[in-house]
Motif scaffolding. Structure first.
Motif, short mmCIF file in Angstrom:
data_model
loop_
_atom_site.label_atom_id
_atom_site.label_comp_id
_atom_site.label_asym_id
_atom_site.label_seq_id
_atom_site.Cartn_x
_atom_site.Cartn_y
_atom_site.Cartn_z
N GLU A 1 26.60 -33.93 -25.59
CA GLU A 1 25.31 -34.27 -25.01
C GLU A 1 24.35 -34.58 -26.17
O GLU A 1 24.13 -33.76 -27.04
CB GLU A 1 24.77 -33.13 -24.17
CG GLU A 1 23.46 -33.46 -23.47
CD GLU A 1 22.98 -32.30 -22.62
OE1 GLU A 1 23.24 -32.31 -21.40
OE2 GLU A 1 22.35 -31.38 -23.18
N THR B 1 27.05 -36.01 -21.83
CA THR B 1 27.18 -34.74 -21.11
C THR B 1 28.03 -33.77 -21.92
O THR B 1 28.88 -34.18 -22.73
CB THR B 1 27.83 -34.97 -19.73
OG1 THR B 1 28.03 -33.71 -19.09
CG2 THR B 1 29.17 -35.67 -19.86
N LYS C 1 17.91 -38.51 -23.35
CA LYS C 1 19.16 -37.76 -23.37
C LYS C 1 20.29 -38.69 -22.93
O LYS C 1 20.14 -39.49 -22.00
CB LYS C 1 19.07 -36.56 -22.43
CG LYS C 1 20.29 -35.65 -22.43
CD LYS C 1 20.05 -34.42 -21.57
CE LYS C 1 19.02 -33.51 -22.23
NZ LYS C 1 18.88 -32.21 -21.49
#
Length: 423
Positions: free
Chosen positions: A400, A393, A390
């Motif tokens: 994200e 944000t 990942k």
């Protein structure tokens, strides 16, 4: 086998040179694009570690490792990445396939190795838009970019003293990047555009050292340091601006900007130096565990052509942890006991700050190395790897990015340069 590999190089090289659009990440908007993983699948699946070296695998990150090669080794890697992009308001998916590397390494004598190859260095492939309301109405801005940099390299590694090896890699980086932005205003017939095309090329060098002393009869300490020197690239640029019809999409007026008069027709691209320190411990052909730390002074980077008021570069840092385990590489009765099981993790502060929000990256990796023969003496193998991670944000109207990467690497070994016994 060697003939087939050479044919494969000739077939794939022409494709790989133009296969630059190998990302869908909106974060490829920044810097020189989305930097690609430079390690082989074997290294990537241990969190990207470069500290580990052996005699049958090429280490693309540390040129000192070429001194360890016992055979001629050729390797290639392919990957496919599934992306999921999420904001506070929407979700999107994308998929990208890529040739990750093509490399050949030689043993030229005791403690002396040579290698060369081709790989993507960075990739640009974004497409996003933003909307805001002003006194004139709804203003929509769209941005897209494509291209990237490829790299050809040659490496030399030499064992200076017992267990101490030094190496150097020369890289030539080249490629094109195209970035476009469009602006339209609600109920206004014409929109405006700004297009920049950059042709980039230049050299940089990597210096590596590894020290691998035996601690016990079975166990070895692995240490390494790699310095990727500042890449001083040259970018030849053109810029066009103009207007277009929002109804037909056709250009109405196009003007080529005189970048020569602004001193921007030929600009320098300095990619700051990166230093990597690594340490590990393990038993040969049994198990290994290691860790690395990388630092890059990215705060010195700037883009003269496209400065952004909401963008800041800070120093980048990456932490990696990983290792492997082989149950019994000599087993004749169980193929699974000769399989190499790898796993790792990485945490990266990219150094990119957008709207005061740091863009960080976290990923976990795992994979297996499968011998290509049912006999234990086989050294060639196919490596399967998986990475789940990942980046970015959703806070502050940012994106994200979640990704799942599947990699396949082929590592083949053969004997070259065998002297004739009978003339």
């Amino acid at each position: 086998m060697i003939k087939n590999f050479i044919i494969a190089i000739l077939c794939v090289t022409s494709v790989s040179i133009y296969a630059q659009n190998s990302t869908a990440s909106p974060y490829s908007y920044f810097g020189v694009g989305d930097l690609k993983a430079t390690g082989t699948v074997e290294n990537q699946m241990m969190g990207g570690l470069s500290v580990y070296t052996d005699s049958i695998h090429i280490n693309l990150n540390n040129p000192a490792a070429y001194s360890k090669l016992g055979l001629t080794t050729y390797t290639a890697g392919l990957s496919r990445t599934e992306y999921r992009f999420e904001t506070n308001d929407s979700k999107e998916n994308a998929s990208i396939s890529n040739l990750d590397y093509l490399s050949l390494g030689f043993n030229l004598g005791k403690g002396f190795g040579l290698g060369f190859g081709l790989m993507p260095y960075s990739s640009v492939g974004y497409n996003f838009l933003s909307e805001r309301t002003t006194d004139q109405g709804l203003v929509t801005e769209s941005f897209n970019g494509e291209g990237g940099l490829n790299r050809v390299y040659i490496s030399v590694g030499y064992e200076l003293f017992k267990n101490l090896s030094l190496g150097v890699t020369g890289n030539f980086n080249f490629g094109n990047q195209n970035t476009n932005s469009y602006q339209t205003i609600e109920d206004v017939q014409f929109g405006s555009f700004n297009k920049i095309e950059s042709r980039i090329k230049g050299f940089d060098f990597n210096f590596g050292a590894s020290f691998t002393p035996a601690i016990t009869d079975k166990h070895t300490l692995f240490t390494s340091i790699v310095i990727n020197t500042q890449a001083n690239l040259v970018s030849e640029n053109t810029r066009t601006i103009g207007s277009f019809s929002t109804v037909s999409g056709r250009d109405i007026e196009v003007t080529e900007v005189d970048l020569e008069a602004q001193g921007l027709a030929r600009t320098g691209v300095q990619i700051p130096t990166t230093a990597t320190l690594g340490v590990g411990y393990g038993q040969d052909k049994k198990w290994f565990l290691g860790a690395e730390y990388s630092f890059q002074e990215l705060s010195t980077y700037e883009n003269e052509l496209s400065p952004a008021s909401n963008l800041e570069y800070q120093n980048a840092q990456t932490y990696r942890l990983g290792g492997y385990y082989i149950p019994d590489y000599t087993s004749f009765t169980s193929y699974l006991k000769r399989v190499t099981y790898r796993a790792g993790a990485k945490v990266s502060k990219s150094g990119i700050v957008v709207d005061n929000k740091e863009i960080n990256d976290f990923g976990i990796t795992f994979g297996i190395g499968l011998p290509l023969s049912s006999m234990s003496r086989s050294l060639s193998n196919i490596n399967l790897g998986f990475e789940l991670g990942k980046r970015g944000t959703k806070y502050g109207d940012l994106v994200e990015e979640s990704y799942f990467k599947v990699s396949v690497g082929l590592s083949l070994n053969d004997k070259w340069f065998i002297p004739r016994k009978i003339n």
